[in-house]
Motif scaffolding. Structure first.
Motif, PDB file in Angstrom:
ATOM      1  N   ALA A 113       8.148  -1.265   6.003  1.00 31.66           N
ATOM      2  CA  ALA A 113       8.908  -0.018   6.035  1.00 31.66           C
ATOM      3  C   ALA A 113      10.188  -0.112   5.205  1.00 31.66           C
ATOM      4  O   ALA A 113      10.686   0.902   4.697  1.00 31.66           O
ATOM      5  CB  ALA A 113       9.251   0.350   7.480  1.00 31.66           C
ATOM      6  N   ASP A 114      10.728  -1.319   5.036  1.00 29.79           N
ATOM      7  CA  ASP A 114      11.978  -1.502   4.303  1.00 29.79           C
ATOM      8  C   ASP A 114      11.762  -1.941   2.851  1.00 29.79           C
ATOM      9  O   ASP A 114      12.722  -2.032   2.087  1.00 29.79           O
ATOM     10  CB  ASP A 114      12.848  -2.554   4.997  1.00 29.79           C
ATOM     11  N   CYS A 115      10.519  -2.208   2.472  1.00 33.36           N
ATOM     12  CA  CYS A 115      10.252  -2.740   1.137  1.00 33.36           C
ATOM     13  C   CYS A 115      10.373  -1.656   0.076  1.00 33.36           C
ATOM     14  O   CYS A 115       9.795  -0.569   0.219  1.00 33.36           O
ATOM     15  CB  CYS A 115       8.850  -3.349   1.106  1.00 33.36           C
ATOM     16  N   PRO A 116      11.095  -1.910  -1.028  1.00 38.76           N
ATOM     17  CA  PRO A 116      11.232  -0.899  -2.085  1.00 38.76           C
ATOM     18  C   PRO A 116       9.903  -0.541  -2.751  1.00 38.76           C
ATOM     19  O   PRO A 116       9.744   0.570  -3.256  1.00 38.76           O
ATOM     20  CB  PRO A 116      12.200  -1.555  -3.082  1.00 38.76           C
ATOM     21  N   HIS A 117       8.947  -1.452  -2.746  1.00 39.57           N
ATOM     22  CA  HIS A 117       7.640  -1.153  -3.338  1.00 39.57           C
ATOM     23  C   HIS A 117       6.819  -0.210  -2.469  1.00 39.57           C
ATOM     24  O   HIS A 117       5.825   0.354  -2.926  1.00 39.57           O
ATOM     25  CB  HIS A 117       6.844  -2.443  -3.547  1.00 39.57           C
ATOM     26  N   ASN A 118       7.245  -0.006  -1.230  1.00 36.12           N
ATOM     27  CA  ASN A 118       6.518   0.847  -0.298  1.00 36.12           C
ATOM     28  C   ASN A 118       7.193   2.210  -0.145  1.00 36.12           C
ATOM     29  O   ASN A 118       7.005   2.896   0.859  1.00 36.12           O
ATOM     30  CB  ASN A 118       6.414   0.165   1.076  1.00 36.12           C
ATOM     31  N   GLN A 119       7.979   2.597  -1.152  1.00 40.84           N
ATOM     32  CA  GLN A 119       8.663   3.887  -1.137  1.00 40.84           C
ATOM     33  C   GLN A 119       8.081   4.783  -2.221  1.00 40.84           C
ATOM     34  O   GLN A 119       7.703   4.322  -3.297  1.00 40.84           O
ATOM     35  CB  GLN A 119      10.171   3.705  -1.371  1.00 40.84           C
ATOM     36  N   PHE A 120       8.008   6.075  -1.941  1.00 40.38           N
ATOM     37  CA  PHE A 120       7.550   7.013  -2.964  1.00 40.38           C
ATOM     38  C   PHE A 120       8.522   7.009  -4.146  1.00 40.38           C
ATOM     39  O   PHE A 120       9.732   6.971  -3.965  1.00 40.38           O
ATOM     40  CB  PHE A 120       7.420   8.420  -2.384  1.00 40.38           C
ATOM     41  N   GLY A 127       4.069   7.887  -6.972  1.00 37.11           N
ATOM     42  CA  GLY A 127       3.618   7.436  -5.661  1.00 37.11           C
ATOM     43  C   GLY A 127       4.248   6.114  -5.297  1.00 37.11           C
ATOM     44  O   GLY A 127       5.345   5.778  -5.747  1.00 37.11           O
ATOM     45  N   LYS A 128       3.546   5.327  -4.490  1.00 30.36           N
ATOM     46  CA  LYS A 128       4.041   4.029  -4.069  1.00 30.36           C
ATOM     47  C   LYS A 128       3.419   2.920  -4.904  1.00 30.36           C
ATOM     48  O   LYS A 128       2.224   2.946  -5.190  1.00 30.36           O
ATOM     49  CB  LYS A 128       3.711   3.787  -2.596  1.00 30.36           C
ATOM     50  N   ALA A 129       4.226   1.934  -5.275  1.00 28.43           N
ATOM     51  CA  ALA A 129       3.690   0.766  -5.976  1.00 28.43           C
ATOM     52  C   ALA A 129       2.809  -0.055  -5.040  1.00 28.43           C
ATOM     53  O   ALA A 129       1.854  -0.700  -5.476  1.00 28.43           O
ATOM     54  CB  ALA A 129       4.841  -0.088  -6.509  1.00 28.43           C
ATOM     55  N   CYS A 130       3.121  -0.043  -3.763  1.00 24.14           N
ATOM     56  CA  CYS A 130       2.298  -0.727  -2.764  1.00 24.14           C
ATOM     57  C   CYS A 130       1.188   0.208  -2.316  1.00 24.14           C
ATOM     58  O   CYS A 130       1.433   1.383  -2.000  1.00 24.14           O
ATOM     59  CB  CYS A 130       3.153  -1.144  -1.569  1.00 24.14           C
ATOM     60  N   GLN A 131      -0.034  -0.279  -2.304  1.00 28.82           N
ATOM     61  CA  GLN A 131      -1.173   0.532  -1.908  1.00 28.82           C
ATOM     62  C   GLN A 131      -1.296   0.574  -0.387  1.00 28.82           C
ATOM     63  O   GLN A 131      -1.515  -0.449   0.252  1.00 28.82           O
ATOM     64  CB  GLN A 131      -2.453  -0.052  -2.512  1.00 28.82           C
ATOM     65  N   ASN A 132      -1.119   1.761   0.194  1.00 34.20           N
ATOM     66  CA  ASN A 132      -1.331   1.952   1.623  1.00 34.20           C
ATOM     67  C   ASN A 132      -2.763   2.425   1.832  1.00 34.20           C
ATOM     68  O   ASN A 132      -3.156   3.491   1.382  1.00 34.20           O
ATOM     69  CB  ASN A 132      -0.381   3.011   2.192  1.00 34.20           C
ATOM     70  N   LEU A 240       0.795  12.672  -5.183  1.00 30.84           N
ATOM     71  CA  LEU A 240       2.234  12.466  -5.174  1.00 30.84           C
ATOM     72  C   LEU A 240       2.904  12.998  -3.911  1.00 30.84           C
ATOM     73  O   LEU A 240       4.070  12.706  -3.654  1.00 30.84           O
ATOM     74  CB  LEU A 240       2.859  13.181  -6.394  1.00 30.84           C
ATOM     75  N   GLU A 241       2.182  13.813  -3.116  1.00 35.71           N
ATOM     76  CA  GLU A 241       2.814  14.382  -1.941  1.00 35.71           C
ATOM     77  C   GLU A 241       3.090  13.303  -0.890  1.00 35.71           C
ATOM     78  O   GLU A 241       2.434  12.276  -0.855  1.00 35.71           O
ATOM     79  CB  GLU A 241       1.953  15.498  -1.316  1.00 35.71           C
ATOM     80  N   ASP A 242       4.060  13.567  -0.056  1.00 33.70           N
ATOM     81  CA  ASP A 242       4.431  12.619   0.982  1.00 33.70           C
ATOM     82  C   ASP A 242       3.378  12.682   2.085  1.00 33.70           C
ATOM     83  O   ASP A 242       3.294  13.630   2.844  1.00 33.70           O
ATOM     84  CB  ASP A 242       5.807  12.971   1.536  1.00 33.70           C
ATOM     85  N   ILE A 243       2.548  11.641   2.182  1.00 32.94           N
ATOM     86  CA  ILE A 243       1.492  11.599   3.168  1.00 32.94           C
ATOM     87  C   ILE A 243       2.002  10.919   4.429  1.00 32.94           C
ATOM     88  O   ILE A 243       2.515   9.796   4.346  1.00 32.94           O
ATOM     89  CB  ILE A 243       0.256  10.856   2.617  1.00 32.94           C
ATOM     90  N   PRO A 244       1.903  11.546   5.585  1.00 36.36           N
ATOM     91  CA  PRO A 244       2.444  10.927   6.806  1.00 36.36           C
ATOM     92  C   PRO A 244       1.719   9.645   7.123  1.00 36.36           C
ATOM     93  O   PRO A 244       0.497   9.550   6.967  1.00 36.36           O
ATOM     94  CB  PRO A 244       2.187  11.987   7.887  1.00 36.36           C
TER      95      PRO A 244
END
Length: 247
Positions: A113-120, A127-132, A240-244
């Motif tokens: 949750a705090d990782c910069p790669h996991n931010q839009f 999108g996010k550099a980290c694949q969710n 690109l939308e913010d997916i919950p």
């Protein structure tokens, strides 16, 4: 009609065929010394509407929809510092629970949750550099071993809706047979992608559910040993939308 004395009873069919089956025992007996690997269901790119699913004799079938029970599903995060090139390339940081990433080079644990790669905005496409993703173990009727479906970010919203619909009726995802299909979607950048859709095919009978629940616990025990190479490659074009998040 009653079964005659010397007539063999029909073997159990469907999900009742799981009775008295322990896949852990089967794996230890038949796959000793071999890497554990599950068949993979692949979602196409570019808005395609057919899944790739394991067929008979090692062949791959393409289908518009299929039905299976969701035995187990959990979040999965994977970050690649350079573009994924296929094969068994491991991620540079991975979180098997979608919450705590482990950096491959150092073993350092970080909070997703705090990782910069996991931010839009951390990826080139916004999108996010980290694949969710969401790793889903699914079982087709009449089979004993599950398949893996690695659900990409663009399908998480649909999956959330489906799970919430089940929960509002007091159902768990492994208590019904789910129908999997695909639809074409477009992100805010105008790029088409393939989005998974879900629907209830039928509820399991109480007898079937008892067998499925037992297998779910067996799969849960095995899931921690399944490597990231078992998942499909990351998306090239995420919405690109913010997916919950689904937690």
């Amino acid at each position: 009609m009653a079964t005659k004395k010397n007539e063999l009873a029909a073997p159990p069919s469907g999900y009742m065929a799981l009775a008295d089956t322990d896949i852990g025992d089967l794996i230890r007996e038949e796959l000793d010394g071999l890497n554990l690997s599950f068949g993979k269901v692949k979602i196409p790119s570019g808005g395609g509407l057919t899944y790739e699913v394991p067929g008979e004799d090692g062949e791959t079938d393409t289908v518009k929809e299929f039905s299976a029970v969701i035995l187990l599903q959990h979040p999965l995060n994977a970050f690649y510092a350079t573009k994924y090139t296929g094969g068994n390339q491991p991620p540079d940081c991975a979180a098997i629970d979608g919450k705590h990433g482990v950096k491959r080079a150092t073993g350092e644990v970080c909070v997703c949750a705090d990782c910069p790669h996991n931010q839009f905005g951390s990826a080139d496409n916004g999108g996010k550099a980290c694949q969710n993703r969401r790793r889903i173990y699914i079982l087709r009727e009449g089979e004993l071993f599950p398949m893996l479906l690695s659900l990409p970010t663009g399908s998480l919203q649909e999956f959330t809706r489906y799970l919430m619909g089940l929960l509002t009726k007091g159902r768990k995802s492994n208590s019904v047979v789910t129908r999997f299909s695909l639809q074409k979607a477009t992100n805010k950048g105008g790029i088409a992608y393939s989005q998974a859709k879900f629907g209830v095919d039928r509820p399991l009978t109480p007898e079937e559910y008892a067998q499925v629940e037992r297998l779910t616990e067996q799969v849960r025990a095995l899931s921690a040993s399944v490597g990231f190479e078992e998942d499909a490659p990351p998306d090239d074009a995420l919405p690109l939308e913010d997916i919950p998040p689904l937690t």
